[in-house]
Design a protein around this motif. Structure first.
Motif, PDB file in Angstrom:
ATOM      1  N   SER A  21       1.011  -1.198  -0.064  1.00 52.19           N
ATOM      2  CA  SER A  21       0.132   0.025   0.020  1.00 52.19           C
ATOM      3  C   SER A  21       0.966   1.287   0.099  1.00 52.19           C
ATOM      4  N   TYR A  22       1.917   1.083   0.899  1.00 57.96           N
ATOM      5  CA  TYR A  22       2.753   2.510   0.636  1.00 57.96           C
ATOM      6  C   TYR A  22       3.568   2.448  -0.471  1.00 57.96           C
ATOM      7  N   VAL A  23       4.030   1.479  -1.008  1.00 60.19           N
ATOM      8  CA  VAL A  23       4.908   1.677  -2.151  1.00 60.19           C
ATOM      9  C   VAL A  23       4.008   2.223  -3.447  1.00 60.19           C
ATOM     10  N   ASP A  24       2.803   1.434  -3.453  1.00 59.31           N
ATOM     11  CA  ASP A  24       2.153   1.970  -4.554  1.00 59.31           C
ATOM     12  C   ASP A  24       1.474   3.579  -4.609  1.00 59.31           C
ATOM     13  N   GLU A  25       1.253   3.981  -3.066  1.00 58.27           N
ATOM     14  CA  GLU A  25       0.934   5.381  -2.947  1.00 58.27           C
ATOM     15  C   GLU A  25       2.172   6.344  -3.340  1.00 58.27           C
ATOM     16  N   VAL A  26       3.451   5.897  -2.831  1.00 54.89           N
ATOM     17  CA  VAL A  26       4.667   6.645  -3.160  1.00 54.89           C
ATOM     18  C   VAL A  26       4.561   7.047  -4.684  1.00 54.89           C
ATOM     19  N   LEU A  27       4.635   5.874  -5.288  1.00 53.60           N
ATOM     20  CA  LEU A  27       4.887   5.604  -6.727  1.00 53.60           C
ATOM     21  C   LEU A  27       3.964   6.699  -7.549  1.00 53.60           C
ATOM     22  N   ARG A  28       2.619   6.565  -6.986  1.00 52.60           N
ATOM     23  CA  ARG A  28       1.566   7.342  -7.577  1.00 52.60           C
ATOM     24  C   ARG A  28       1.894   8.953  -7.284  1.00 52.60           C
ATOM     25  N   LEU A  29       2.184   9.375  -5.967  1.00 51.14           N
ATOM     26  CA  LEU A  29       2.243  10.620  -5.638  1.00 51.14           C
ATOM     27  C   LEU A  29       3.364  11.395  -6.206  1.00 51.14           C
ATOM     28  N   THR A  30       4.379  10.569  -6.507  1.00 50.64           N
ATOM     29  CA  THR A  30       5.713  11.171  -6.945  1.00 50.64           C
ATOM     30  C   THR A  30       5.680  11.017  -8.766  1.00 50.64           C
ATOM     31  N   GLY A  31       4.839  10.365  -9.421  1.00 49.24           N
ATOM     32  CA  GLY A  31       4.907  10.251 -10.930  1.00 49.24           C
ATOM     33  C   GLY A  31       5.775   8.924 -11.132  1.00 49.24           C
ATOM     34  N   LEU A  32       6.443   8.258 -10.349  1.00 44.50           N
ATOM     35  CA  LEU A  32       7.360   7.299 -10.687  1.00 44.50           C
ATOM     36  C   LEU A  32       6.680   5.978 -11.153  1.00 44.50           C
ATOM     37  N   ASP A  33       5.350   6.042 -10.919  1.00 46.55           N
ATOM     38  CA  ASP A  33       4.557   4.840 -11.495  1.00 46.55           C
ATOM     39  C   ASP A  33       4.260   4.841 -12.741  1.00 46.55           C
ATOM     40  N   HIS A  34       4.703   5.868 -13.715  1.00 46.32           N
ATOM     41  CA  HIS A  34       4.794   6.127 -14.980  1.00 46.32           C
ATOM     42  C   HIS A  34       6.286   5.973 -15.370  1.00 46.32           C
ATOM     43  N   VAL A  35       7.158   5.651 -14.814  1.00 43.81           N
ATOM     44  CA  VAL A  35       8.414   5.553 -15.123  1.00 43.81           C
ATOM     45  C   VAL A  35       8.949   4.160 -14.885  1.00 43.81           C
ATOM     46  N   MET A  36       8.276   3.427 -13.976  1.00 47.70           N
ATOM     47  CA  MET A  36       8.617   2.098 -13.412  1.00 47.70           C
ATOM     48  C   MET A  36       7.834   1.023 -14.289  1.00 47.70           C
ATOM     49  N   ASP A  37       8.508  -0.219 -14.676  1.00 42.81           N
ATOM     50  CA  ASP A  37       7.790  -1.347 -15.123  1.00 42.81           C
ATOM     51  C   ASP A  37       7.090  -2.066 -14.202  1.00 42.81           C
ATOM     52  N   GLY A  38       7.213  -1.842 -12.955  1.00 42.35           N
ATOM     53  CA  GLY A  38       6.504  -2.758 -11.985  1.00 42.35           C
ATOM     54  C   GLY A  38       7.338  -2.550 -10.658  1.00 42.35           C
ATOM     55  N   SER A  39       6.880  -3.286  -9.719  1.00 44.25           N
ATOM     56  CA  SER A  39       7.527  -3.063  -8.098  1.00 44.25           C
ATOM     57  C   SER A  39       7.471  -4.200  -7.502  1.00 44.25           C
ATOM     58  N   PHE A  40       8.338  -4.584  -6.514  1.00 46.02           N
ATOM     59  CA  PHE A  40       8.210  -5.634  -5.754  1.00 46.02           C
ATOM     60  C   PHE A  40       8.340  -5.004  -4.334  1.00 46.02           C
TER      61      PHE A  40
END
Length: 220
Positions: A112-131
């Motif tokens: 939940s934390y990883v997804d929210e940080v990625l969304r708030l920073t815009g990193l979710d549009h740069v990364m191909d995935g996350s663990f």
């Protein structure tokens, strides 16, 4: 062959030390004090001991107190307004996009934390995935099983991976498996033998790419 990048999240791609880590540390101390009937001082000391000994307070709680990982993480990663706590340099987004190869987050934090940080920073549009730690079977870095779990999921050899981390001890298992390693630290410090490249921040990765690739040396 293009590399596969494995990025830690906190204090590697954003500055968690200003607001987020103090918030988590306070929550963990309160949780340990209540769960184990300790004073605030005892709980704080135990939290730091477990982080130093196991690389994550969670690991110490599971190992020594039969803690349920999901309960611990839910109690210690509550953020009413995470966006207000984030310290992130948005110029990093362009720097990361310029790097060749696939890019993944490899974090000890909960999903939940990883997804929210990625969304708030815009990193979710740069990364191909996350663990997140759930994807690692709650076996956080530097447990070598965590690294092997990521490699199995990605179906790539360690020699194709470049791991980028702010915690030097988390790079040692990566190096042992054959990954190239980049230590992100703003402090002047001796470079450990298992670190291929030491940078002050992740924006310097593009300039350091040739050195990272050259450092592969005998790795294959």
């Amino acid at each position: 062959m293009t590399p596969v990048w494995l990025f830690d999240l906190d204090n590697t791609l954003h500055n968690a030390g200003v607001h987020i880590f103090p918030h988590i540390n306070r929550a963990m101390t309160v949780y340990l004090a209540r769960r184990l009937d300790l004073s605030h001082e005892e709980a704080s000391a135990l939290r730091m001991h477990y982080w130093s000994r196991f690389g994550a307070t969670l690991r110490g709680m599971v190992r020594n107190h039969a803690e349920r990982p999901a309960d611990f993480l839910a109690a210690t990663h509550q953020f009413p307004d995470l966006g207000a706590l984030l310290v992130f340099d948005r110029a990093l987004l362009a720097s990361l996009r310029a790097l060749p190869g696939r890019k993944y987050i490899f974090s000890n934090a909960p999903r939940s934390y990883v997804d929210e940080v990625l969304r708030l920073t815009g990193l979710d549009h740069v990364m191909d995935g996350s663990f997140a730690v759930e994807d690692l079977g709650y076996q956080p870095k530097p447990q070598i099983r965590a690294y092997r779990a990521v490699l199995r999921r990605l179906k790539v050899p360690a020699s194709r991976c470049i791991m980028v981390e702010d915690t030097a001890m988390n790079l040692r298992p990566a190096h042992c498996l054959g990954m190239r390693t980049v230590w992100i630290t703003p402090h002047a410090a001796p470079r450990p033998l298992w670190v291929d490249l030491q940078l002050r921040n992740a924006r310097q990765l593009r300039r350091g790419l040739r050195r990272i690739q050259t450092s592969a040396g005998g790795k294959s």
